[in-house]
Design an enzyme around this catalytic site. Sequence first.
Site, short mmCIF file in Angstrom:
data_model
loop_
_atom_site.label_atom_id
_atom_site.label_comp_id
_atom_site.label_asym_id
_atom_site.label_seq_id
_atom_site.Cartn_x
_atom_site.Cartn_y
_atom_site.Cartn_z
N ASP A 197 -16.24 7.50 9.62
CA ASP A 197 -15.02 6.74 9.38
C ASP A 197 -13.85 7.71 9.35
O ASP A 197 -14.04 8.91 9.05
CB ASP A 197 -15.11 5.97 8.06
CG ASP A 197 -14.18 4.77 8.03
OD1 ASP A 197 -14.65 3.64 8.27
OD2 ASP A 197 -12.97 4.96 7.79
N ARG A 225 0.81 -1.21 0.00
CA ARG A 225 0.00 0.00 0.00
C ARG A 225 0.85 1.27 0.00
O ARG A 225 0.45 2.29 -0.58
CB ARG A 225 -0.96 -0.02 1.19
CG ARG A 225 -1.91 -1.21 1.13
CD ARG A 225 -2.94 -1.19 2.23
NE ARG A 225 -3.76 -2.38 2.22
CZ ARG A 225 -4.79 -2.59 3.04
NH1 ARG A 225 -5.13 -1.66 3.93
NH2 ARG A 225 -5.49 -3.71 2.97
#
Length: 274
Positions: free
Chosen positions: A146, A45
Site C-alpha cells: 500500500d 482530513r
Amino acid sequence: MVAHVIPGNADKRFADPLYSRIAELIYREAGIVLGPEKVSMMNARLNKRIVTNGCADLAEYVRRLDGGELPSEHDFLVSALTTNFTHFFREGHHFDFLRQVVFQEPFVTVRSAQIWSAGCSSGQEPYSAAITAQQAGCRATITATDIDQTILAQASAATYRESELSGVSPELVNLGFARTPAGYQVTRKIREMVTFQHLNLHAAWPFDTKFDVIFCRNVIIYFDAAAQMRLWEKFCRQLRPGGWLFIGHSESIPDHLRDRLRPVRHTIYQYIPA
C-alpha cells in the site's frame, strides 16, 4: 478567482487554488485524481494535518509544503487523503475462486501460491486470502502493499474490533483469529503467510517473481485513464502465464487487453500471453 484544472482530468476544476495545489501534489505523488466533489472530504482530513503541523490555516500549510519546510509531510498527506475502505472476505466469490480453483491447481502441491494484494489497506484482503489458504490446506506466500505507511502499520498489527469481523462465519473466525484484550488478532500461522511493504503503484515495482494471483480491487478507479492503462499493462507483465487478476466490481479491463486478460468469472481474469 481563477479556476484550476486537476491534472489528468481537464473536465474538473477547483475554484480554490489551494485545493488545486493539494490535488496536484496527490496526483504527482500517488497518481490519484481528486476532483472538486471531494472538497468536503479533503477539508476534513486536511484540518488534522494543519493542526498537527502547527499551521494557522490551509494557506500556511500549502506555503510550507511548497517551501520545503515540511519535508516528511508528503507521505502523511497521501495517507490522509487515501481512501481505506475494506472488510474481510469482501467480494466473497473471489475467495471462493481461490479455494475452489486456484488452490486446486497442481502447482499448489509443490510450492506456495504466490499472491499479491495491491492496495491492501488495513490488511483484511491479504489476511482473507491467507485464511482461505489455511481452509484449503494449502501454502501461500502473500505480498501485501500500500502507499499509505500509516495503514500498513495498522495492518501489520493484525488486531481488529469485533465489529470488523461482522459477516465472517464462526468457522473462519475460529480458523483465523484469537481473542485478545484488544480485540481479535489474526493468528500467528496466518500472519506468517503475509508480508507487508510500502509501494507506490506508479513507482518502480521491486518484485523478482511473477504472481499466480494479483488482487487489485477498487484501486485503479482513483487514477486517470493514462495511469490506468499503464497499470493494466504492468499487471500483465507481473502475472505468470495462466495467473489470475482480481479487480473491483466498478472496474473493467480495456477491450484491447481481453486477448491477454480473459474473463473467467465476474471481475476475475486469467492472463494468457499473446
